[in-house]
Write an enzyme that holds these catalytic residues in place. Structure first.
Site, PDB file in Angstrom:
ATOM      1  CG  HIS A 262      40.715  48.112  23.478  1.00  0.00           C
ATOM      2  ND1 HIS A 262      39.841  48.439  22.471  1.00  0.00           N
ATOM      3  CD2 HIS A 262      39.951  47.567  24.456  1.00  0.00           C
ATOM      4  CE1 HIS A 262      38.607  48.117  22.838  1.00  0.00           C
ATOM      5  NE2 HIS A 262      38.651  47.591  24.035  1.00  0.00           N
TER       6      HIS A 262
ATOM      7  NE  ARG B 236      39.453  45.412  32.380  1.00  0.00           N
ATOM      8  CZ  ARG B 236      40.344  46.092  31.680  1.00  0.00           C
ATOM      9  NH1 ARG B 236      40.399  47.409  31.762  1.00  0.00           N
ATOM     10  NH2 ARG B 236      41.203  45.490  30.874  1.00  0.00           N
TER      11      ARG B 236
ATOM     12  CG  HIS C 124      31.650  41.295  27.916  1.00  0.00           C
ATOM     13  ND1 HIS C 124      32.049  39.985  27.753  1.00  0.00           N
ATOM     14  CD2 HIS C 124      32.739  41.933  28.437  1.00  0.00           C
ATOM     15  CE1 HIS C 124      33.314  39.849  28.137  1.00  0.00           C
ATOM     16  NE2 HIS C 124      33.755  41.019  28.575  1.00  0.00           N
TER      17      HIS C 124
ATOM     18  CG  ASP D  18      37.149  38.657  29.747  1.00  0.00           C
ATOM     19  OD1 ASP D  18      38.287  39.086  29.966  1.00  0.00           O
ATOM     20  OD2 ASP D  18      36.220  39.349  29.281  1.00  0.00           O
TER      21      ASP D  18
ATOM     22  CG  HIS E 179      33.360  41.226  23.951  1.00  0.00           C
ATOM     23  ND1 HIS E 179      33.722  42.471  23.517  1.00  0.00           N
ATOM     24  CD2 HIS E 179      34.010  41.062  25.132  1.00  0.00           C
ATOM     25  CE1 HIS E 179      34.557  43.024  24.383  1.00  0.00           C
ATOM     26  NE2 HIS E 179      34.751  42.183  25.373  1.00  0.00           N
TER      27      HIS E 179
ATOM     28  CD  GLU F   7      36.919  40.767  32.419  1.00  0.00           C
ATOM     29  OE1 GLU F   7      38.079  41.051  32.099  1.00  0.00           O
ATOM     30  OE2 GLU F   7      35.983  40.699  31.601  1.00  0.00           O
TER      31      GLU F   7
ATOM     32  CD  GLU G 173      34.872  43.455  31.637  1.00  0.00           C
ATOM     33  OE1 GLU G 173      35.986  43.944  31.412  1.00  0.00           O
ATOM     34  OE2 GLU G 173      34.297  42.678  30.859  1.00  0.00           O
TER      35      GLU G 173
ATOM     36  CG  ASP H  57      54.270  29.757   1.150  1.00  0.00           C
ATOM     37  OD1 ASP H  57      53.269  29.881   0.435  1.00  0.00           O
ATOM     38  OD2 ASP H  57      55.405  29.496   0.718  1.00  0.00           O
TER      39      ASP H  57
ATOM     40  CE1 TYR I 124      40.919  50.662  33.397  1.00  0.00           C
ATOM     41  CE2 TYR I 124      38.695  51.589  33.480  1.00  0.00           C
ATOM     42  CZ  TYR I 124      39.536  50.488  33.398  1.00  0.00           C
ATOM     43  OH  TYR I 124      38.986  49.240  33.326  1.00  0.00           O
TER      44      TYR I 124
ATOM     45  CG  ASP J 280      41.212  41.879  30.318  1.00  0.00           C
ATOM     46  OD1 ASP J 280      40.891  40.675  30.245  1.00  0.00           O
ATOM     47  OD2 ASP J 280      40.425  42.810  30.023  1.00  0.00           O
TER      48      ASP J 280
ATOM     49  CG  HIS K 202      35.030  49.753  30.854  1.00  0.00           C
ATOM     50  ND1 HIS K 202      34.519  48.790  31.697  1.00  0.00           N
ATOM     51  CD2 HIS K 202      36.280  50.025  31.320  1.00  0.00           C
ATOM     52  CE1 HIS K 202      35.424  48.477  32.609  1.00  0.00           C
ATOM     53  NE2 HIS K 202      36.499  49.230  32.416  1.00  0.00           N
TER      54      HIS K 202
HETATM   55  N1  GLY Z   1      39.048  41.043  27.694  1.00  0.00           N
HETATM   56  C1  GLY Z   1      38.066  41.756  27.044  1.00  0.00           C
HETATM   57  C2  GLY Z   1      37.087  42.296  27.972  1.00  0.00           C
HETATM   58  O1  GLY Z   1      37.302  42.290  29.166  1.00  0.00           O
HETATM   59  O2  GLY Z   1      36.036  42.703  27.593  1.00  0.00           O
HETATM   60 MN    MN Z   2      35.514  41.245  29.727  1.00  0.00          MN
HETATM   61 MN    MN Z   3      38.750  41.063  30.086  1.00  0.00          MN
END
Ligand code: GLY
Ligand code: MN
Ligand code: MN
Length: 461
Positions: free
Chosen positions: A246, A429, A361, A274, A368, A431, A408, A39, A412, A263, A357
């Site tokens: 993540h 990070r 993006h 972001d 994304h 960003e 970004e 529900d 790490y 983040d 990474h």
């Molecule tokens: N928050 C997702 C990224 O930075 O790609």
């Molecule tokens: Mn991002």
């Molecule tokens: Mn991000």
């Protein structure tokens, strides 16, 4: 320009593209509602493509655009009983005036209407592989058209992916979108400021500060300014948790002397933001934290300088990697005797131990966002893949005004034998979201400071 004419203009652009490709019909559903548990549904979120062309956020709706320029919306019919429980429905009668579509019908008529609209059309366009069961549904409609060939109906001869066409449109943000993206960026920046200050205040007061306390501040600030959702699940990572890319906000304590990586960004009126900031939970960087922080910030500055029209999507990444590789060799994360020069570190990929990474993006309706990362129509050329193997790839996308992307870089540091102990468990990070402009780029998210001294000042106030 009225809001509904923004969507009308986009629908007209789709119709022109269909016509240029030989004519046909485009059909596009919005997202389904999804049950969470008995529900209870997940909060409803429209489909981004559908919203891009309609500005309509009710569930159970479809849009049909013909290459003649005619648009039809199918939506839930008015139903007093359901509206008492679930809220007002726009209904087909009000839809043309409200949304600027040419016609509107009840969604209950979908399976009857679609074979009629598809008969005698050369092609059908719909989003491939994004809506479960849609291809089968289109097949069903085409079968009904085929069943009528003896009555003179002709069945569309080709099917095309509507995403490809819409992705390219969505990659370039119009003035309406830029305005919302800027406000989303501002709200998210204020949320980061609030979280940083809360962290310092709680630590100074000797309170048991946890990741979820800061997440609560973010959500409060998003909603306080009218943002409907977080654009993605917020990452609030204390100490070593920042090295888990993540990680989600959990219940780990914010420990004096450690960093916290946040983040997080809001979604406002269908558009994401972001932002990542990394800050000392008590408001003062240690020398080791500051050294790595400055390295990431320098990498981000280099990437920002490489974000301008005529540069390619990968240029900011390459610029960031170069600064990070230099920094890793200089501070002892990588040993020059073992890893050689900056060029060697880049060629071998040794930097990936600490930076694994990409530097950005596309961003827009989806955090994304859609859009081709390689240059359409360019000739594939030989490049090295992530494992150093040669692959044939089109060169990365040339940046143009109106594109929005994140910048970004990060670092790490997991414990390892030959890694200086003072850097262990530090994850950083930084960003920001950048709009490519005529001459360079505009950062949309600088309402929250990024320089180490400015962060310390903000948290000390
Ligand atoms: N928050 C997702 C990224 O930075 O790609
Ligand atoms: Mn991002
Ligand atoms: Mn991000």
């Amino acid at each position: 320009m009225t809001t509904s004419s923004v969507y009308a203009r986009r629908r007209a652009a789709v119709a022109r593209a269909l016509k240029a490709a030989g004519g046909g019909i485009a059909v596009l559903p919005t997202a389904p509602e999804r049950a969470r548990n008995r529900d209870s549904d997940f909060p409803y979120r429209h489909d981004s493509y559908f919203y891009y062309l309609t500005g309509f956020s009710e569930p159970e709706a479809w849009l049909v655009i013909s290459s003649t320029g005619h648009s039809t919306l199918l939506c839930r019919p008015k139903n007093l009983e359901r509206e008492i429980w679930d809220g007002i429905r726009l209904g087909p009668k009000a839809a043309p005036a409200e949304l600027g579509v040419d016609a509107a019908r009840s969604v209950d008529e979908l399976d009857k209407l679609m074979p009629e609209l598809l008969a005698n059309q050369p092609a059908v366009w719909f989003p491939f592989a994004t809506h479960e069961g849609l291809a089968l549904q289109v097949d069903g409609w085409l079968n009904q058209v085929r069943a009528r060939v003896r009555m003179g109906a002709e069945c569309p001869q080709s099917q095309h992916d509507l995403c490809k066409l819409l992705d390219e449109m969505r990659l370039f943000k119009d003035a309406h979108e830029v305005k919302i993206l800027k406000r989303a960026g501002l709200i998210s920046a204020q949320a980061h400021v609030r979280a940083m200050q809360t962290s310092a205040l709680m630590l100074q007061a000797g309170q048991d500060a946890r990741e979820y306390h800061l997440e609560a501040e973010l959500l409060h600030e998003f909603r306080r300014h009218g943002a409907q959702f977080p654009a993605y699940t917020s990452i609030v990572a204390a100490g070593a948790n920042a090295c888990v890319l993540h990680y989600r906000a959990g219940d780990a304590p914010l420990k004096n002397g450690e960093l916290c990586l946040i983040d997080a960004g809001c979604e406002l009126d269908g558009y994401a933001s972001d932002i990542t900031r990394t800050f000392p939970v008590n408001g003062r960087f240690t020398p080791a934290q500051r050294r790595l922080y400055e390295m990431v910030l320098d990498a981000q500055k280099a990437a920002i300088a490489a974000t301008r029209p005529g540069k390619r999507f990968m240029d900011p990444h390459d610029a960031a990697v170069k600064v990070l590789a230099q920094g890793m060799l200089a501070c002892g994360l990588l040993n020059p005797k073992k890893h050689g020069t900056v060029d060697d570190v880049i060629a071998s990929g040794a930097y990936r131990q600490f930076y694994m990474h990409r530097t950005g993006h596309w961003m827009g309706m989806d955090v994304h966002d859609c859009g081709d990362y390689t240059e359409p129509g360019a000739k594939p050329r030989s490049e090295l893949d992530a494992l150093g193997q040669p692959v044939m790839r089109r060169p990365s996308r040339v940046l143009r005004a109106g594109m929005v992307l994140t910048i970004e870089p990060g670092l790490y540091v997991r414990p390892a034998k030959d890694v200086p102990r003072e850097f262990w468990h530090i994850g950083i990070r930084i960003e920001d979201d950048a709009l490519v402009t005529a001459k360079g780029c505009e950062l949309l998210t600088r309402g929250v400071p990024v320089e180490a001294a400015e962060i310390e000042a903000l948290m000390g106030d």
